[in-house]
Design an enzyme around this catalytic site. Structure first.
Site, PDB file in Angstrom:
ATOM      1  N   ASP A  39       2.940  -2.743   8.220  1.00 38.91           N
ATOM      2  CA  ASP A  39       1.970  -2.736   7.122  1.00 38.91           C
ATOM      3  C   ASP A  39       1.016  -1.548   7.271  1.00 38.91           C
ATOM      4  O   ASP A  39       1.007  -0.878   8.321  1.00 38.91           O
ATOM      5  CB  ASP A  39       1.179  -4.064   7.137  1.00 38.91           C
ATOM      6  CG  ASP A  39       0.703  -4.468   5.752  1.00 38.91           C
ATOM      7  OD1 ASP A  39       0.489  -3.574   4.901  1.00 38.91           O
ATOM      8  OD2 ASP A  39       0.537  -5.671   5.520  1.00 38.91           O
ATOM      9  N   ASP A  73      -6.775  -0.244   6.248  1.00 34.19           N
ATOM     10  CA  ASP A  73      -7.916   0.526   5.730  1.00 34.19           C
ATOM     11  C   ASP A  73      -8.691   1.160   6.875  1.00 34.19           C
ATOM     12  O   ASP A  73      -9.195   2.276   6.748  1.00 34.19           O
ATOM     13  CB  ASP A  73      -8.803  -0.390   4.883  1.00 34.19           C
ATOM     14  CG  ASP A  73      -8.017  -0.913   3.692  1.00 34.19           C
ATOM     15  OD1 ASP A  73      -7.556  -0.080   2.894  1.00 34.19           O
ATOM     16  OD2 ASP A  73      -7.796  -2.133   3.599  1.00 34.19           O
ATOM     17  N   GLY A 126      -5.759  -3.292  -0.945  1.00 35.36           N
ATOM     18  CA  GLY A 126      -4.891  -3.603  -2.087  1.00 35.36           C
ATOM     19  C   GLY A 126      -4.966  -5.071  -2.467  1.00 35.36           C
ATOM     20  O   GLY A 126      -4.132  -5.563  -3.235  1.00 35.36           O
ATOM     21  N   GLU A 148      -0.603 -10.711   3.707  1.00 33.46           N
ATOM     22  CA  GLU A 148      -0.326  -9.795   4.820  1.00 33.46           C
ATOM     23  C   GLU A 148      -0.626 -10.473   6.162  1.00 33.46           C
ATOM     24  O   GLU A 148       0.096 -10.279   7.137  1.00 33.46           O
ATOM     25  CB  GLU A 148      -1.161  -8.525   4.665  1.00 33.46           C
ATOM     26  CG  GLU A 148      -0.712  -7.672   3.481  1.00 33.46           C
ATOM     27  CD  GLU A 148      -1.635  -6.510   3.165  1.00 33.46           C
ATOM     28  OE1 GLU A 148      -1.145  -5.524   2.598  1.00 33.46           O
ATOM     29  OE2 GLU A 148      -2.830  -6.577   3.463  1.00 33.46           O
ATOM     30  N   GLY A 198       0.823  -1.213   0.000  1.00 31.93           N
ATOM     31  CA  GLY A 198       0.000   0.000   0.000  1.00 31.93           C
ATOM     32  C   GLY A 198       0.853   1.257   0.000  1.00 31.93           C
ATOM     33  O   GLY A 198       2.089   1.198   0.101  1.00 31.93           O
TER      34      GLY A 198
HETATM   35  C1  5RP Z   1      -3.392  -3.865   1.113  1.00 35.38           C
HETATM   36  C2  5RP Z   1      -3.710  -3.195   2.386  1.00 35.38           C
HETATM   37  C3  5RP Z   1      -3.185  -1.813   2.576  1.00 35.38           C
HETATM   38  O1  5RP Z   1      -2.234  -1.841   3.583  1.00 35.38           O
HETATM   39  C4  5RP Z   1      -4.321  -0.897   2.920  1.00 35.38           C
HETATM   40  O2  5RP Z   1      -5.265  -0.927   1.862  1.00 35.38           O
HETATM   41  C5  5RP Z   1      -3.848   0.548   3.141  1.00 35.38           C
HETATM   42  O3  5RP Z   1      -3.352   1.088   1.971  1.00 35.38           O
HETATM   43  P1  5RP Z   1      -2.862   2.600   1.891  1.00 35.38           P
HETATM   44  O4  5RP Z   1      -1.692   2.719   2.810  1.00 35.38           O
HETATM   45  O5  5RP Z   1      -2.493   2.781   0.422  1.00 35.38           O
HETATM   46  O6  5RP Z   1      -4.006   3.490   2.291  1.00 35.38           O
HETATM   47  O7  5RP Z   1      -4.337  -3.728   3.269  1.00 35.38           O
HETATM   48  O8  5RP Z   1      -4.066  -5.079   0.991  1.00 35.38           O
END
Ligand code: 5RP
Length: 231
Positions: free
Chosen positions: A88, A91, A104, A110, A33
């Site tokens: 990581d 959302d 993502g 993950e 992400g």
């Molecule tokens: C991918 C994820 C991401 O870590 C999540 O969507 C956050 O993304 P971003 O940092 O671009 O807002 O879970 O599967």
């Protein structure tokens, strides 16, 4: 790709601060992400500038590509089954540190990577931090089982929507060759209970509810706050 979102600076602050957690000799899960991308880039700088010597385990093709471009040495869970740390993005994160991930479509790897780590850290901007989770739960599904899983998610009170590609006709295909159903459950009062009901559905590979977060690096206007799991 350049992040031009309103929260880009906050994402950068949280992502870069968490890079300080990595020490030489560690094996570290590298998330997916735009927020954790700042962590990966900063780690690449530390490798070049300070001789930081560690191995990364990427959670997606995106993370792998970025880590290679940043000059980070990679390994696998086969070679290093236990990680020191995983970092990581998310959302949504609630006040009890339950997390929804998978925006993502990388949440299966993950989860495997974060559950292999002694310490799991999330980096996020303030917009992700909520009292109660309400983000549609990404559910990775075997394509063969899509109709059964859809029915069962509806039986649980959810509204599943097959995630569609943006520059591709038809469904998004994950790094594992599966579909994703973003399932709206409204406000989730019992994330652990809901997770326990989704997991056993035949054909569900993994859902995006995480209950293993240790520390949240949350970028607020006043700076990056570190929120630790209690107890
Ligand atoms: C991918 C994820 C991401 O870590 C999540 O969507 C956050 O993304 P971003 O940092 O671009 O807002 O879970 O599967």
């Amino acid at each position: 790709m350049k992040d031009v979102s309103a929260n880009a600076n906050a994402k950068k602050a949280a992502g870069e601060d968490a890079a300080d957690l990595v020490k030489s000799g560690m094996v570290v899960g590298l998330g997916t992400g735009s927020t954790v991308a700042w962590t990966i880039k900063r780690l690449g700088e530390r490798v070049k500038e300070d001789g930081l010597d560690f191995y990364g385990v990427p959670t997606s093709f995106q993370a792998e590509d970025l880590a290679i471009a940043s000059g980070i040495r990679l390994t696998t869970l086969n070679q290093h089954p236990q990680l020191d740390l995983a970092i990581d993005g998310a959302d949504q994160v609630d006040a009890n540190l339950f997390v929804i991930k998978g925006g993502g479509a990388a949440h299966t790897r993950e989860k495997v990577v974060s559950c292999s780590a002694k310490r799991f850290v999330i980096v996020a901007d303030e917009s992700k931090f909520v009292e109660k989770l309400s983000w549609p739960v990404p559910v990775e599904v075997l394509p063969f089982a899509a109709k059964l899983v859809e029915r069962r998610l509806i039986d649980l009170g959810g509204r599943p929507a097959l995630r569609l590609g943006k520059m591709k006709d038809g469904p998004v295909i994950t790094d594992n060759g599966n579909f994703v159903m973003d399932t709206d459950f409204g406000v989730i009062v019992d994330p652990k209970g809901l997770a326990a009901k989704i997991s056993p559905i035949p054909g569900v590979v993994e859902h995006g509810i995480f209950d293993n977060l240790d520390e949240l690096y949350l970028a607020r206007a006043s700076g990056v706050e570190i929120i630790k799991r209690r107890g």
